[in-house]
Design an enzyme around this catalytic site. Structure first.
Site, PDB file in Angstrom:
ATOM      1  N   ASP A  18     -10.735   3.920  -1.154  1.00 35.34           N
ATOM      2  CA  ASP A  18     -11.298   2.905  -0.249  1.00 35.34           C
ATOM      3  C   ASP A  18     -12.817   2.819  -0.341  1.00 35.34           C
ATOM      4  OD1 ASP A  18      -8.673   2.813   0.489  1.00 35.34           O
ATOM      5  OD2 ASP A  18      -9.043   3.058   2.641  1.00 35.34           O
ATOM      6  N   ASP A  71       0.835  -1.200   0.000  1.00 33.51           N
ATOM      7  CA  ASP A  71       0.000   0.000   0.000  1.00 33.51           C
ATOM      8  C   ASP A  71       0.874   1.256   0.000  1.00 33.51           C
ATOM      9  OD1 ASP A  71      -2.048   1.796   0.369  1.00 33.51           O
ATOM     10  OD2 ASP A  71      -2.883   0.812   2.132  1.00 33.51           O
TER      11      ASP A  71
HETATM   12  C1  GLA Z   1      -5.471   2.188   2.841  1.00 32.56           C
HETATM   13  C2  GLA Z   1      -5.991   1.048   1.988  1.00 32.56           C
HETATM   14  C3  GLA Z   1      -7.002   0.235   2.770  1.00 32.56           C
HETATM   15  C4  GLA Z   1      -6.367  -0.287   4.047  1.00 32.56           C
HETATM   16  C5  GLA Z   1      -5.797   0.866   4.842  1.00 32.56           C
HETATM   17  C6  GLA Z   1      -4.981   0.378   6.038  1.00 32.56           C
HETATM   18  O1  GLA Z   1      -6.475   3.122   3.122  1.00 32.56           O
HETATM   19  O2  GLA Z   1      -6.547   1.522   0.801  1.00 32.56           O
HETATM   20  O3  GLA Z   1      -7.483  -0.844   1.979  1.00 32.56           O
HETATM   21  O4  GLA Z   1      -5.370  -1.213   3.715  1.00 32.56           O
HETATM   22  O5  GLA Z   1      -4.948   1.681   4.060  1.00 32.56           O
HETATM   23  O6  GLA Z   1      -4.393   1.423   6.741  1.00 32.56           O
END
Ligand code: GLA
Length: 398
Positions: free
Chosen positions: A223, A150
């Site tokens: 998200d 990520d």
């Molecule tokens: C980002 C990702 C999420 C999750 C969070 C964890 O927002 O897009 O899917 O993994 O980080 O902190």
């Protein structure tokens, strides 16, 4: 120091990417979209080892494992600190990662983990920056089978790199690609097959280059949230991306919210149907240890899962749109096709689709995958009543 590192990345970004698409494909990983469970959507930063074990147990007892959900993915907040040798240790919530991996494997499941190319993850835990090979080796020693990587704090390094290179408008993008290449190569070097999931929210049209940096899947959006607005914006917003997906490399419109409680059953069926038509990864994001039968019936509908997992590996796309009514279809193996009639409106709708509009001259058998009933075409057309925010998902055999 930062400058030297950035320069090294840039060299790799220009030269390393090209051969890697073949590298990713040759691993034979993710030949159909990955299925499993991820801790984030329900447990977020509170997730513990026990929650993960409970999820693994529930995957087995509910029948989800046998329906195809095999990855048990621990998302952000498992990380502790690095020791004097730079080896990362998990935090108190996860006393023994190797034992957790063994537990997951003993259930016939696979173990997934989460990190960032930056110094910190999105929840500000330790990232892999400067420790990529060390972390990849550690994951392999724990038996990890899947890594979600990520972008998070790496964005700050990209901004600094871009500011240092005002004459190169692509500098930040090159850095991002280089960071993913670096971890892909580190994973390959471990010799363990590890699915590589890119998470950078769909920036810079990642679908056009995600496979070339070793990604088996890449998030195409920000998200998801557990409401119809978020889910439908993301899901229906995937139109046009079908050509970038295929065996070993998938578009990822984010994890499932089915069962998290803030959508109606019809809305969750829309979520599941749309993700299946999109050949999206199916990563359940609910508390599997407390699943009402309705949630199970949505997550475990065999016909819907078969649409998602069809071995042809073709992503579906929008066929037509009439205001808030949309028809989507996905080609399936053996000349079949899945067709979704979606009603995004707030009153029930009568919808119809011509078989010819989904590439069929005639149909042998048509199954309504949610009711299980057979449906008949009349004059080459199928009609259906579609509930508010709901879907009728059909499997049309030639
Ligand atoms: C980002 C990702 C999420 C999750 C969070 C964890 O927002 O897009 O899917 O993994 O980080 O902190």
């Amino acid at each position: 120091m930062r400058m030297r590192w950035i320069a090294a990345l840039a060299v790799c970004a220009l030269g390393c990417g090209v051969g890697l698409a073949q590298g990713a494909a040759s691993t034979g990983l993710a030949m159909t979209p990955p299925m499993g469970w991820n801790s984030w959507n329900h447990f977020a930063g509170k997730v513990t080892e026990q929650d993960v074990k409970n999820a693994a147990d529930a995957l087995v007892s509910s029948g989800m494992r046998d329906a195809g959900y095999v990855y048990v993915n621990v998302d952000d907040t498992w990380q502790g600190t690095r020791d004097a040798q730079g080896v990362l240790h998990a935090n108190d919530k996860f006393p023994d990662m190797k034992a957790l991996g063994d537990y997951i494997h003993s259930k016939g499941l696979k173990f997934g983990i989460y990190s960032s190319p930056g110094p910190h993850t999105c929840a500000r835990y330790e990232g892999s920056y400067g420790h990529e090979q060390q972390d990849a080796d550690l994951y392999a020693s724990w038996g990890v089978d899947y890594l979600k990587y990520d972008l998070c704090s790496y964005r700050e390094l990209m901004s600094a790199g871009a500011a240092d290179h005002p004459n190169d408008p692509d500098y930040a993008n090159k850095m991002m690609k280089a960071a993913y290449v670096k971890m892909h190569e580190a994973l390959e070097k471990t010799g363990r097959p590890i699915v590589f999931s890119l998470c950078q929210y769909g920036w810079d049209d990642v679908w056009t280059w995600g496979a070339s940096v070793g990604g088996n899947l890449w998030r195409t959006t920000g998200d998801i949230k557990d409401n119809y607005d978020s889910m439908s914006k993301i899901g229906f917003g995937q139109a046009g991306l079908a050509k970038y997906a295929g065996p070993g490399h998938w578009n990822d419109p984010d994890m499932l919210e089915v069962g998290n409680g803030h959508m109606s059953a019809d809305e969750y069926r829309t979520h599941m149907s749309l993700w299946a038509l999109l050949a999206a990864p199916l990563l359940a994001g609910n508390d599997l240890s407390k699943m009402p039968d309705e949630t199970k019936s949505i997550l475990m509908n065999k016909g819907v899962i078969a649409v998602d997992q069809d071995r042809l590996g073709r992503q579906g796309d929008r066929v037509s749109q009439n205001g808030l009514l949309e028809v989507w279809s996905k080609p399936l193996s053996g000349g079949a096709v899945a067709v979704g009639l979606f009603n995004r409106g707030t009153s029930p709708a009568e919808m119809s689709v011509k078989l010819s509009d989904v590439g069929m001259s005639s149909a042998g058998k048509i199954t309504d995958l949610w009711s299980g009933k057979m449906v008949k075409a009349k004059d080459g057309e199928v009609k259906a009543s579609v509930p508010v925010h709901g879907v009728v998902l059909l499997r049309v055999e030639p």
